[in-house]
Design an enzyme around this catalytic site. Structure first.
Site, PDB file in Angstrom:
ATOM      1  N   GLU A  19      47.431  31.071  32.616  1.00  0.00           N
ATOM      2  CA  GLU A  19      46.462  31.606  33.567  1.00  0.00           C
ATOM      3  C   GLU A  19      45.854  32.935  33.103  1.00  0.00           C
ATOM      4  OE1 GLU A  19      47.628  30.746  37.866  1.00  0.00           O
ATOM      5  OE2 GLU A  19      49.558  30.627  36.825  1.00  0.00           O
ATOM      6  N   SER A 199      47.580  27.895  39.572  1.00  0.00           N
ATOM      7  CA  SER A 199      46.179  27.529  39.365  1.00  0.00           C
ATOM      8  C   SER A 199      45.990  26.044  39.091  1.00  0.00           C
ATOM      9  CB  SER A 199      45.566  28.344  38.213  1.00  0.00           C
ATOM     10  OG  SER A 199      45.483  29.703  38.553  1.00  0.00           O
ATOM     11  N   SER A 339      37.697  33.054  45.300  1.00  0.00           N
ATOM     12  CA  SER A 339      39.081  32.871  45.725  1.00  0.00           C
ATOM     13  C   SER A 339      39.210  32.894  47.238  1.00  0.00           C
ATOM     14  CB  SER A 339      39.967  33.952  45.118  1.00  0.00           C
ATOM     15  OG  SER A 339      39.964  33.874  43.710  1.00  0.00           O
TER      16      SER A 339
END
Length: 371
Positions: A19, A199, A339
Site C-alpha cells: 500500500e 486496500s 476516501s
C-alpha cells in the site's frame, strides 16, 4: 495543551507494504490540509525497500496519481534520522557522518497503510522514543490489522461478526484438503483475504469451489496467513467513522458503498482509481433511524473493544432483516479526496482541515508511557 512555539508535525508515509502508493496519496492530502500558520510540517518518506528519507512538505503535498500510476516516495533525498534528545525527539538529515538540519518533532502523523506501519510496529518505535503520534497504540493497531485476531477479540466482546475461517501457509501446505473442507462449511460465495492486508489488495471473491485454490494462493502470496469470510451478498456495506472526544468516542454519519465492479466487491481500483466509476459512495446512507443508531452503537463498541485511540473507521454489513455485523475496523483509514473517512466527517460538519487538526491535537494531548 499549550506550546511555546508552533508544534512540529512529522508526516510519515510510503512504507514497505503493497500500500506504498496509497500512503503517498494520503500523505499528500494531509500535508495540504495542515494549517501552515498553526503547525510546522516535515516529511519522512519510507521507500519500498525501507530507507527513511527527509522530504520537504511541499514535495509531499505535490504527490499525485499520474496515468493511473500511484506516486512513490521521491528519490534522491537525504536520509532521515529520528533520535531521542533528553525529553525531546529530534529529526535530522544525515550527511556522511554528520547530522544536520535538526528539528524537534512534537508529534508523528503516521500515514503508513498495511504491514510495518498500521500494525503496531512503528507505533512501538515511537513509544520507545517517547514521541506522541496520531492514532491507535501498539496493541490496538496489531489486533485491528490482523483480521483473524480482530474477529477473535470482537467475538469475545460479544460483537456480531459473520462466519469465517483462517489458516496459515504452513497448514495449507500440510493439509490443503482440510483447509478446503473448512471453507466449504461457510457456503459460497466467500471472500479470500490476506489476514493482515489492506486496500483490498490480494482479495478474491470466489463463487464456486474451483476458484478456491488460486484465490488462496493469491492471498498467501501477500501474507502467510489467510482469512476466508462468508460472502453476505444481500447485505448492505455500511461504514461509520469514529473519533475520540472529551466524553468518549464520537461517531459520524453512516455511509453506504454500492459497487458495480467486475470483481464483485469494493476493490483497489474502485477505491483509488475512481475515474473507473465502479462505485457509488452514498454519504449519508439512506437508512431507517433505528438501524443507523445500531450501526453507530456497534462502531463505538468495536472501537472500544480493540482499544483504539484517536480515530477509526468501522465497516459493517447490514442484513435484510436489520442485523448489524462487523466486517472490520481500520485504525488508519485512507485520507485521499476519494476516501470514505474524511467524507463521512465532512458530512457530519467536520471539514477536512479541521479533521486533520483535531487528530493532531488529540495526539499532542496524549500522555507518554502506559495509559
Amino acid at each position: 495543551m499549550t506550546h511555546p512555539r508552533r508544534p512540529t508535525v512529522a508526516v510519515v508515509f510510503g512504507g514497505a507494504s503493497t500500500e506504498h502508493g496509497v500512503s503517498c496519496l494520503t500523505a499528500a492530502g494531509v500535508v495540504a490540509a495542515l494549517d501552515a500558520e498553526r503547525y510546522d510540517v516535515v516529511g519522512i518518506g519510507i521507500t519500498a525497500d525501507g530507507a527513511w528519507l527527509r522530504v520537504a512538505a511541499e514535495d509531499v503535498a505535490a504527490l499525485v496519481t499520474v496515468d493511473g500510476r500511484l506516486p512513490t516516495v521521491p528519490p534522491g533525498r537525504p536520509q532521515a534520522v529520528l533520535l531521542p534528545a533528553g525529553d525531546q525527539v529530534v529529526l535530522a538529515s544525515r550527511e556522511g557522518d554528520r547530522l544536520v538540519e535538526e528539528v524537534v518533532v512534537d508529534v508523528a502523523f503516521t500515514l503508513l497503510h498495511g504491514p510495518y506501519g498500521e500494525d503496531g510496529t512503528i507505533q512501538g518505535m515511537f513509544e520507545m522514543l517517547g514521541l506522541r503520534y496520531v492514532g491507535s497504540g501498539v496493541s490496538a493497531s496489531a489486533v485491528s490489522m490482523d483480521k483473524e485476531r480482530m474477529k477473535q477479540v470482537l467475538s469475545a466482546a460479544g460483537l456480531p461478526v459473520g462466519p469465517w475461517t483462517s489458516f496459515t501457509a504452513a497448514r495449507w501446505a500440510a493439509d490443503q484438503s482440510l483447509c478446503l473442507e473448512a471453507v466449504a462449511t461457510l457456503g459460497f460465495p466467500v471472500f479470500v483475504k490476506p489476514a493482515r492486508g489492506g486496500s483490498s489488495i490480494g482479495i478474491t471473491r470466489v463463487d464456486e469451489p474451483s476458484g478456491l485454490v488460486p484465490a488462496v494462493e493469491t492471498a498467501l502470496a501477500h501474507d502467510p496467513k489467510c482469512v476466508v469470510e462468508k460472502g453476505l451478498v444481500e447485505a448492505r456495506e455500511i461504514e461509520c467513522g469514529v473519533l475520540d472526544g472529551p466524553a468518549g468516542p464520537e461517531t459520524s454519519v453512516v455511509a453506504e458503498i454500492v459497487t458495480r465492479t467486475a470483481s464483485g466487491f469494493y476493490d483497489f481500483e474502485a477505491k483509488y482509481l475512481p475515474e473507473e466509476e465502479q462505485v457509488d459512495l452514498l454519504v449519508p446512507a439512506v437508512m431507517e433511524e433505528d438501524v443507523v443508531a445500531r450501526v453507530r452503537e456497534v462502531a463505538v463498541r468495536t472501537f472500544t473493544a480493540v482499544g483504539a485511540e484517536g480515530l477509526g473507521r468501522v465497516d459493517t454489513f447490514v442484513t435484510r432483516d436489520g442485523q448489524v455485523l462487523v466486517n472490520e475496523i481500520n485504525t488508519m483509514p485512507g485520507f485521499t479526496e476519494h476516501s470514505m473517512f474524511p467524507m463521512v466527517w465532512s458530512a457530519s460538519g467536520l471539514g477536512y482541515p479541521d479533521l486533520v487538526a483535531r487528530l493532531v491535537e488529540l495526539a499532542l494531548a496524549r500522555p507518554l508511557g502506559l495509559r
